[in-house]
Write an enzyme that holds these catalytic residues in place. Structure first.
Site, short mmCIF file in Angstrom:
data_model
loop_
_atom_site.label_atom_id
_atom_site.label_comp_id
_atom_site.label_asym_id
_atom_site.label_seq_id
_atom_site.Cartn_x
_atom_site.Cartn_y
_atom_site.Cartn_z
N SER A 94 15.26 -46.55 59.52
CA SER A 94 14.63 -45.46 58.77
C SER A 94 14.90 -45.61 57.27
O SER A 94 14.52 -46.62 56.69
CB SER A 94 15.12 -44.11 59.31
OG SER A 94 14.29 -43.06 58.87
N ASP A 192 7.89 -42.87 68.86
CA ASP A 192 8.03 -42.25 67.54
C ASP A 192 6.65 -41.78 67.07
O ASP A 192 5.63 -42.07 67.70
CB ASP A 192 8.61 -43.29 66.56
CG ASP A 192 9.28 -42.64 65.36
OD1 ASP A 192 9.22 -41.41 65.23
OD2 ASP A 192 9.89 -43.39 64.56
N HIS A 222 12.71 -42.39 67.25
CA HIS A 222 12.98 -42.76 65.86
C HIS A 222 14.31 -43.50 65.69
O HIS A 222 14.35 -44.56 65.08
CB HIS A 222 12.93 -41.52 64.96
CG HIS A 222 12.93 -41.85 63.51
ND1 HIS A 222 11.86 -42.50 62.90
CD2 HIS A 222 13.86 -41.66 62.55
CE1 HIS A 222 12.15 -42.67 61.61
NE2 HIS A 222 13.35 -42.18 61.38
#
Length: 246
Positions: A94, A192, A222
């Site tokens: 991320s 996701d 995620h």
């Protein structure tokens, strides 16, 4: 108040090949701890810095910006260099993946792995994530519901200028993808939001290196490093690292 252990950086010594592990936004090094232990068991040295502002309250977090987070990453890279590691790969999830792309653009690395990286982000969604983090953090602190509600109301009126800077940082990172000439593996979770699959393929198309691959994982959301596919992800990352020129 409930006392809970504060997250911190970790350093796992192994062989001469080093890996810089980078966690996600509003989270901490627990994101990459299992991956770090796995890679360390395969004789890789692993270091995961905790970004400035992370591991604390949301009120503390929003006082920091991408510049601060980058300084933490840069410090982690220099820590490995100062420890004598000349060969370094970078892996991020991320926000950590955004930062990993920046490491790949600005520093000498042997390879890059990104997971769940957004190629664009809406400031309102970032604000919602911070508020959700604030709620969870305050609950962990053991605060009463009324106090939590009051503090969340106050937080909502705070300046979220750092989140606008975060959005701009993502935009600048994507503009610099052509500077990435080292091997890269781009991973995303099929469960996701669709944005992350789009992002993975966008990054794949726009980096300069020919040593590139993209892969989705059917049971991952995620935080891929903590989801059901994590063992497959561990081995895929290991395979990528073993393919690099060290």
């Amino acid at each position: 108040m409930v006392k809970f252990s504060k997250p911190k950086a970790f350093f796992l010594k192994g062989g001469s090949k080093a890996v810089l592990l980078l966690h996600s936004f509003t989270s901490n090094t627990v994101d990459v701890k299992k991956l770090g232990r796995f890679l360390n068991s395969k004789n890789y040295t692993c270091f995961a810095p905790l970004y400035k502002g992370h591991g604390h309250s949301a009120e503390h977090l929003i006082l920091t910006s991408p510049r601060d987070w980058w300084e933490s990453v840069e410090g982690g890279y220099n820590f490995l260099k100062n420890e004598g590691y000349q060969n370094i790969a970078v892996i991020g999830v991320s926000l950590g993946g955004i930062l990993a792309l920046n490491v790949g653009q600005k520093m000498n690395v042997n390879g890059i792995v990104t997971m769940s990286v957004p190629y664009k982000k809406d400031v309102d969604l970032l604000k919602k994530r911070v508020l959700n983090y604030a709620l969870t953090y305050k609950q962990l602190e053991g605060k009463e519901k009324q106090q939590i509600s009051h503090e969340l109301d106050e937080l909502e009126t705070s300046s979220f200028s750092s989140l606008l800077q975060f959005k701009e940082y993502i935009d600048l990172t994507m503009e610099g993808l052509l500077r990435i000439k080292k091997p890269i593996r781009i991973l995303y979770g099929e469960l996701d939001e669709p944005l992350y699959k789009e992002s993975a393929h966008y990054i794949y198309k726009n980096v300069s290196t020919h040593h590139r691959s993209v892969k989705g994982y059917s049971n991952s959301k995620h935080l891929m490093t903590l989801d059901p596919d994590k063992e497959e992800i561990h081995h895929d990352i290991l395979s990528f690292l073993e393919s690099l020129e060290w």
